[in-house]
Design an enzyme around this catalytic site. Structure first.
Site, PDB file in Angstrom:
ATOM      1  N   ASN A  13       0.890  -1.167   0.000  1.00  0.00           N
ATOM      2  CA  ASN A  13       0.000   0.000   0.000  1.00  0.00           C
ATOM      3  C   ASN A  13       0.927   1.216   0.000  1.00  0.00           C
ATOM      4  OD1 ASN A  13      -2.463   1.242   2.425  1.00  0.00           O
ATOM      5  ND2 ASN A  13      -2.294   1.648   0.254  1.00  0.00           N
ATOM      6  N   CYS A  74      -5.158   6.664   8.066  1.00  0.00           N
ATOM      7  CA  CYS A  74      -4.606   5.638   7.187  1.00  0.00           C
ATOM      8  C   CYS A  74      -3.588   4.848   7.997  1.00  0.00           C
ATOM      9  CB  CYS A  74      -3.944   6.251   5.954  1.00  0.00           C
ATOM     10  SG  CYS A  74      -3.248   5.017   4.835  1.00  0.00           S
ATOM     11  N   ASN A  76      -1.663   2.037   7.348  1.00  0.00           N
ATOM     12  CA  ASN A  76      -0.376   1.713   6.741  1.00  0.00           C
ATOM     13  C   ASN A  76       0.498   2.959   6.603  1.00  0.00           C
ATOM     14  OD1 ASN A  76      -0.619  -1.089   6.399  1.00  0.00           O
ATOM     15  ND2 ASN A  76      -1.829  -0.826   4.533  1.00  0.00           N
ATOM     16  N   HIS A 151     -15.753   1.848   7.618  1.00  0.00           N
ATOM     17  CA  HIS A 151     -15.552   0.542   6.993  1.00  0.00           C
ATOM     18  C   HIS A 151     -16.804  -0.310   7.123  1.00  0.00           C
ATOM     19  CE1 HIS A 151     -11.145   0.481   6.186  1.00  0.00           C
ATOM     20  NE2 HIS A 151     -11.147   1.417   7.113  1.00  0.00           N
ATOM     21  N   ASN A 182     -15.180   2.320   2.957  1.00  0.00           N
ATOM     22  CA  ASN A 182     -14.201   1.315   2.573  1.00  0.00           C
ATOM     23  C   ASN A 182     -14.874  -0.053   2.665  1.00  0.00           C
ATOM     24  OD1 ASN A 182     -11.474   2.942   2.583  1.00  0.00           O
ATOM     25  ND2 ASN A 182     -12.549   3.569   4.432  1.00  0.00           N
ATOM     26  N   GLU A 200     -10.607   0.304  -1.165  1.00  0.00           N
ATOM     27  CA  GLU A 200     -10.475   1.519  -0.376  1.00  0.00           C
ATOM     28  C   GLU A 200     -11.229   2.688  -1.016  1.00  0.00           C
ATOM     29  OE1 GLU A 200      -6.944   2.687   1.679  1.00  0.00           O
ATOM     30  OE2 GLU A 200      -5.866   0.909   0.969  1.00  0.00           O
ATOM     31  N   ARG A 201     -11.936   3.394  -0.173  1.00  0.00           N
ATOM     32  CA  ARG A 201     -12.654   4.596  -0.591  1.00  0.00           C
ATOM     33  C   ARG A 201     -11.684   5.583  -1.234  1.00  0.00           C
ATOM     34  NH1 ARG A 201     -14.906   8.505   4.145  1.00  0.00           N
ATOM     35  NH2 ARG A 201     -12.691   8.371   4.611  1.00  0.00           N
ATOM     36  N   CYS A 209      -4.476  -2.561   3.580  1.00  0.00           N
ATOM     37  CA  CYS A 209      -5.177  -1.426   4.183  1.00  0.00           C
ATOM     38  C   CYS A 209      -5.127  -1.607   5.691  1.00  0.00           C
ATOM     39  CB  CYS A 209      -6.617  -1.345   3.694  1.00  0.00           C
ATOM     40  SG  CYS A 209      -7.575  -0.015   4.459  1.00  0.00           S
ATOM     41  N   GLY A 210      -4.386  -0.736   6.379  1.00  0.00           N
ATOM     42  CA  GLY A 210      -4.219  -0.875   7.820  1.00  0.00           C
ATOM     43  C   GLY A 210      -5.509  -0.663   8.585  1.00  0.00           C
ATOM     44  N   GLY A 212      -8.453  -1.015   7.375  1.00  0.00           N
ATOM     45  CA  GLY A 212      -9.323  -2.135   7.015  1.00  0.00           C
ATOM     46  C   GLY A 212      -9.029  -3.371   7.842  1.00  0.00           C
TER      47      GLY A 212
END
Length: 269
Positions: A13, A74, A76, A151, A182, A200-201, A209-210, A212
């Protein structure tokens, strides 16, 4: 005007990081962010990260998706800028203050407390967020969690069989989600292991996706499917997610610096 940047990634990512903590950066907007993120005409990334001074933390981080929209958090990217900082840091974000700490296993980030109320996701109208009475084709009965950004999570027998390139944008833009969402599809493999794919949105299907991973782990924990310490494996690699008795989520995993460079601002205006 030449603007320096650092290209980084967390499990694939990838991010372009602009560091304005010492020297001010040009104002960032959606058009400039999306131009820099473009895979063919710009530097290329899933998210653009802008670091700025903060009066309440060690520094502030702003996260822009590839389409130029700004996100509250975010995971990641938080690990990536934790690596860039090189020591424990409190990071101000739109989603709250995060704590990043270098460890032997990479970077550990305290992602804060999850939110489950329908209006905190947010949803367009009230409903149970543990098992939502909605569905899109073969995906139904999801759970929803806000971990700095919204999410929705679907638990399926085989997450890799779901046509995310088609269903992801449909769900992301559904009117049920006024700030978009997301989209996560997950397969629980054991009490300590989950396999996950994320649309991801504002960025689309990504390697990792961290947030996520955090949202999916907490959603599975709320349903009693897994223990409170799990490994979440995404196409780009594996993250460890822990949900403590203090209600805070800790995410641990690697981050990598890819290269450094600079760009001429006039080329993107």
């Amino acid at each position: 005007m030449q603007v320096p940047f650092v290209k980084m990634h967390g499990l694939g990512n990838d991010f372009v990081v602009l560091d304005g903590r010492v020297s001010p950066l040009p104002p960032m907007d959606a058009a400039l962010a999306s131009a820099l993120a473009h895979r063919h005409l710009g530097i290329g990334c899933d998210q653009l990260v802008v670091l700025e001074p903060s009066s309440v933390a060690d520094f502030k981080a702003r996260f822009f998706n590839a389409d130029g929209s700004e996100s509250g958090a975010c995971g990641n990217a938080s690990r990536a800028i934790g690596l860039l900082h090189g020591q424990p840091a409190r990071i101000e974000t739109l989603g709250g203050i995060l704590h990043a700490t270098p460890t032997d296993a990479g970077i550990s980030v305290d992602m804060g407390e999850p939110r489950f109320d329908w209006d905190a996701i947010p949803l367009a109208y009230a409903m149970d967020t543990l098992t939502m009475p909605v569905g899109w084709e073969e995906l139904d009965g999801p759970t929803a969690v806000n971990v700095g950004n919204p999410h929705v999570i679907f638990f399926t027998p085989d997450c890799h069989a779901v046509p995310m390139d088609r269903l992801g944008p449909i769900i992301e833009h559904d009117p049920l989600f006024p700030e978009r969402v997301n989209v996560n599809v997950a397969t629980v493999e054991s009490r300590s292991a989950i396999r996950l794919r994320v649309w991801e949105r504002g960025a689309g299907l990504t390697l990792a996706c961290g947030t996520g991973a955090c949202a999916t782990a907490v959603g599975a924990m709320r349903r009693g499917l897994v223990d409170r310490d799990v490994r979440v494996t995404l196409p780009g690699g594996t993250l460890r997610i822990q949900w403590g008795a203090d209600n805070r989520i800790t995410m641990t995993g690697p981050a990598t610096e890819s290269f450094r460079g600079s760009f001429e601002l006039a080329n993107y205006r």
